[in-house]
Design an enzyme around this catalytic site. Sequence first.
Site, short mmCIF file in Angstrom:
data_model
loop_
_atom_site.label_atom_id
_atom_site.label_comp_id
_atom_site.label_asym_id
_atom_site.label_seq_id
_atom_site.Cartn_x
_atom_site.Cartn_y
_atom_site.Cartn_z
N GLY A 87 0.79 -1.22 0.00
CA GLY A 87 0.00 0.00 0.00
C GLY A 87 0.82 1.27 0.00
O GLY A 87 0.32 2.34 -0.31
N GLU A 94 7.96 4.03 8.39
CA GLU A 94 7.64 4.00 9.82
C GLU A 94 7.85 5.33 10.54
O GLU A 94 7.05 5.68 11.42
CB GLU A 94 8.48 2.93 10.51
CG GLU A 94 8.18 1.54 10.04
CD GLU A 94 9.18 0.58 10.62
OE1 GLU A 94 8.89 0.01 11.66
OE2 GLU A 94 10.26 0.44 10.02
N ALA A 99 10.37 -2.77 8.17
CA ALA A 99 11.45 -1.94 8.73
C ALA A 99 11.86 -0.78 7.82
O ALA A 99 13.01 -0.38 7.83
CB ALA A 99 12.68 -2.82 9.07
N SER A 100 10.93 -0.26 7.06
CA SER A 100 11.21 0.91 6.20
C SER A 100 12.46 0.70 5.35
O SER A 100 13.23 1.62 5.13
CB SER A 100 11.36 2.17 7.05
OG SER A 100 10.24 2.33 7.89
N ALA A 142 18.54 8.18 -1.59
CA ALA A 142 17.32 7.96 -0.82
C ALA A 142 17.57 7.12 0.42
O ALA A 142 18.46 6.27 0.44
CB ALA A 142 16.27 7.28 -1.70
#
Lengths: 338, 296, 171, 465
Positions: free
Chosen positions: A46, A289, A86-87, A284
């Site tokens: 998502g 989170e 965990a991003s 990046a």
Amino acid sequence: MKRRGRGIACMWYPIGFTVDANASAATVKVNEDGTATVLTGTVETGQGSLTVLGQIAAEALGIATDDVHVVSADTDTTPMDTGAIASRTTYVTGNAIWLAAEAAKAILFETAAPMLGVKVSQLEARDRKIQVKSFPQRNVSIGEVAHRSQVVLGQPAIGSASWNPPTVAMDPETGQGKPFATYVYATQIAEVDVDDETGEVEILRIAAAHDCGTAINPMLVEGQVEGGISMGVGMALQEEMLFDANGRHINPNLTNYIMPTSLDMPEIAVDIVQGYDPTGPFGAKGVGEPTAVPTAAAILNAIHDAVGVRVTSLPATAEKVLTAIKAKRAAEVKQIPA
Amino acid sequence: MKAFGYVSAKDLEHAIALLGEHGARAKILAGGTDLLVELKHAVHNPEVIVDVSRLHELKTIAVADDGLHIGALVTHSDIMNSPVIRDMFPALVAAAHSIGAMQTRNLGTLGGNLVTCVPSMDSGPALIALDASVTVASTEGQRRMPLFELFVGPRKTSLKPGDLLVDIIIPKENLGKPAAFEKFGLRKGQALALVNVGASFWIDREKSVLVAPRIALGAVAPTVMRAPKAEAFLDGCKISAEVMAEAGRIAAMEAKPISDFRASADYRRDLVAVLVKRALANAQARATAKEKELVA
Amino acid sequence: MTDVTMIVNGQVRGASVPPETTLLQLLRDNFNLTGAKLGCDVGDCGACTVIVDGQAVNSCLMLAGQAEGRQILTIEGLASREWLHPIQTAFENSGALQCGFCGPGVLLSAKALLDENLNPSTQEIRDALSGNLCRCTGYTKMIEAVQDAARLLREESRTQLTHARTEATAP
Amino acid sequence: MNEHSRVLERDELEIAETLRSPDVDLRLPPVLPREPYPIEPLTPDARQQTRAVGQRATRSDARLHGLGQTKYIDDLSFPGMLYARIKRAGIASARIKRIDTSAAEAMPGVMAVLTGKEIPTNSFGPTFQDQPVLADPIVRHAGDGVAAVAAVTEQIANEALAKIVVEYEPLPAVLDPVAAMREDSPKVHAPNSNIYATKVVRKGDIEKGFAESDRIFEARFSTQMIEHVSLEPHAAIADWDANGRLTIWATIGRITLARADMARTLKLPMSRIRIIGTIVGGNFGGKNEISQEPALALLSKKTGRPVKGVFTRGEEFTATTTRHPIIMDYKTGVSNKGRILARQIRLVLDGGAYCSWSATTLGKACILSPGPYKIDNVVAEAFVVYTNKTMTGAMRGFGAPQVCFAYESQMDDIAKALGIDPLEIRLLNAFDEGSSSPTGQVLHSVVIKESLRKAADRFGWEPRS
């Protein structure tokens, strides 16, 4: 009476754990028309990761987002990935895709160099073309190169790669070491009105400034921040799973587990802090989170600012806030005679 | 859901006949927003569902000789959109608007909300504050009773098997009576009331005193309750902020809230005091606005 | 069994189902219209929102029999072959959906709002969407998208653009 | 009254098609023709840009989301597919004495029933394999599954659950994490201690730091248990085919790990397992591990048919992971000018009945707990404890939102006590490029002060006198 307050909270959050293996692998296939297909084992949950990963592959290949199709999440067909946790996806999976795209591009450059009469090291991929650095007018379309590679030379431009932020052990006694590859930083500031008769907290607005290194897709970064804030609002004021004395749930439904609706959310202003991390794909880091981390703290500080009470246990329900306000008043009354 | 029979009533007569035939074996389906949840949780296991949702005669809002009649199948959205109710009773609009969300307000009916008889229902206090009564029909004919008498206990009404709530009437003498509805929930959207309050009064302009005050409280007793001591205190009082605050404090003493996972009884009492005060102030503001309108 | 016939997205559809079948089950299981989602089954989350006779409702709270003879619009009927509904365009362009699970319900709530009010305030939009829980977006971009869609629809009605639109809800 | 609410009479309608009821085994094919939607004119410009990075490109799945065409697990069905439901214990701590599934198995439409005894390796977990697929014989929280049913309809499966008789011997339960840390408390995983993971971070000399401080602030903070509330419930379809190959369609964020866990629980070679992740309807950490999938696989194996399982909203709360409640003790020494000189932290995490991602959460919470500040003297200790409650696991932030609430609340208390503006005290202490973290890591790409200033600008933060 409504009393206004403001509260600030900042945070740090790690991207790319290194205490365990944290690998992602990827394959980038440049099709013979110059478009590309990416294979990744991560899952779209998502957040828009497949769009962002496609943008990373497109950037590396010098083509557009729309030219890339991302195939994901099938253990039979896609390479291993530690997962949508965990991003890590933009940073770790993004690096793997970037490296795989570079490998595919190297094959294209091998084909293009003799076509343009230069050395491979003199080439760059830009605007759906492979061109000579500093001489962009000398170019050939990626489609033409890819077609020649695959159909004429029999060298399809396919690259595979994996990436793992270097795994390092920590000192078990002191916990000293480098547990994460990098960190992101953020600040959120909330403005609230507290009704000092009911304890009700209304969040009026939140300003959020988040670092994610390079924002691969600023629109999706904003979406993450706004969504993370809504979780923070629920954590600050509303949400709590409750158990009875026998350990059975009291409120296992969305009627009695109170999460924010559209009427409960404040206006949100999102700023992306300019940042660049040389270890991430195109600079990046990540954003998923951290967006949910400082919200509750900022809101609770705003409550404190508004009515002078420190609620130390979440959620700060209206009842809890009113109880604290009454306790404060009682303490003040006691102080006066003394 | 457990299996059940389903029959859709064509008109009121048909519905009453069906309910007479099936009696206690039947459950009435109007808006369904509460009934379907209860059926899914197997709170009830009826043999047959009598769907009355097509009874057009119960979907009207009309002013008659004896007052304002609101059909039992009028939805909360219908109330919000009714020019008559918006003009006469913004408090009812506020109560309707506070229920659930657009989707449930489009389905849920006023009659259905009342017969759930849950302590936190939002329609009840607003209507009780306006001395509403209800019409009930059965094979034995129609009867009228005060709405207050419908409420017996939590999820328990005085209706008998075979009874159908037909309409809700606000008496003629209360048409346009200044009233207000206040509610406090755990969030702004889709909130269940921790406490809700309906309040109304007439103002004797010559003496500038309150006349016929009504205060109805929800979610602080087994059913919607009146606050008679607070009402008696207000009756004939000169209007002031202090008087309204005192009425709130009296009402808070009268309330019989319980503590549950949503809130403690003490907190609910605190809310009663605040909400009663605010409801009275809003009713007064409403009265003043209405007066200005008349003057203009 | 209950025999039902209704107009779904402009087509007359019929089915024979057990009486305890909800409208949501009828749409998903019988008519294969899986756009409406089961999120909570008790009307709290709004993922099952469809439009019945012009009004947004929770299809998990309606029995199939209640929909007899009525006009149903599901998300599958919002666009036509030639034409994406401006709400869909606006949601797409502003990234207003993330995981998308709440999306069909949110879009139909937005449609129900805009059918009544082409110039809604932010507060009116928040009110109209308050029956649709979303965990991903914080609703922020959704509200922007509804505002964009309202603008698109206003422009469309101003310029009297007569697209060959097949609107399922047209009476 | 709504003008649309005219109810059409049946004879006004011309029926285009009539469908049979769903209480037959097979579903009917889709009927609406899928028309193509124009792609080109509606594709926003950003997707066509080179350079791709930095573009506000629309999501590749946005159109399908808006059209309702995205297929989540519950939107998929296969010929002959069965529906599974899991019976939950409803008791927090117990020993299963007996399970009688005979009445359920005798029901028409029930195709198979499964209990924990039939699972080849009845344990899983990403860190410790301490969680059973179906409890056998110990129930450790009320949401534990005790039996699973596959039936031709979900309704029959639900009714079958009610016919499964489980006899429990209740065991003492421990619900409070602090109580669970005591030696004499009931053991959730007897005979092991309830403290199942610890983490320590030590830097500098904490005693010296406090000794040098002008003021010391102490406070206890606590947070609650939170559910992810993904709008899409946990869902999966398992199809064990005649080649002995298992395909799982699952709403799960980690397919590589899921395959490994499935291979372990089922004692099946990985090459025989295929996991297909569909678009996940919200994860937030709650769908990072398998849950019902091994049970679905075995029900499929037993019946030779695909089996779908979708959690109810209630199961989402009781039977999936949640966010850790944490009790956080903070002791902070500062100079009169507002510099933090020493910070001592003790965290107790309520870990629920199973580990899940608790050890990871513990680590992150502990490392992040001093905050994004230059502090030379730090001691942070963290413990995660078993209790007889829903397991806690990964959730957006892995412990960070909890500790941020604590360290930022205390920061404001310090600022107020010292008469320093809250923004200023943060700028005074925040990391710089090259600062050393509590674990001694040299930090790079540090922009926290930029974020503080940017947010303050946007908000219009003015210092108050």
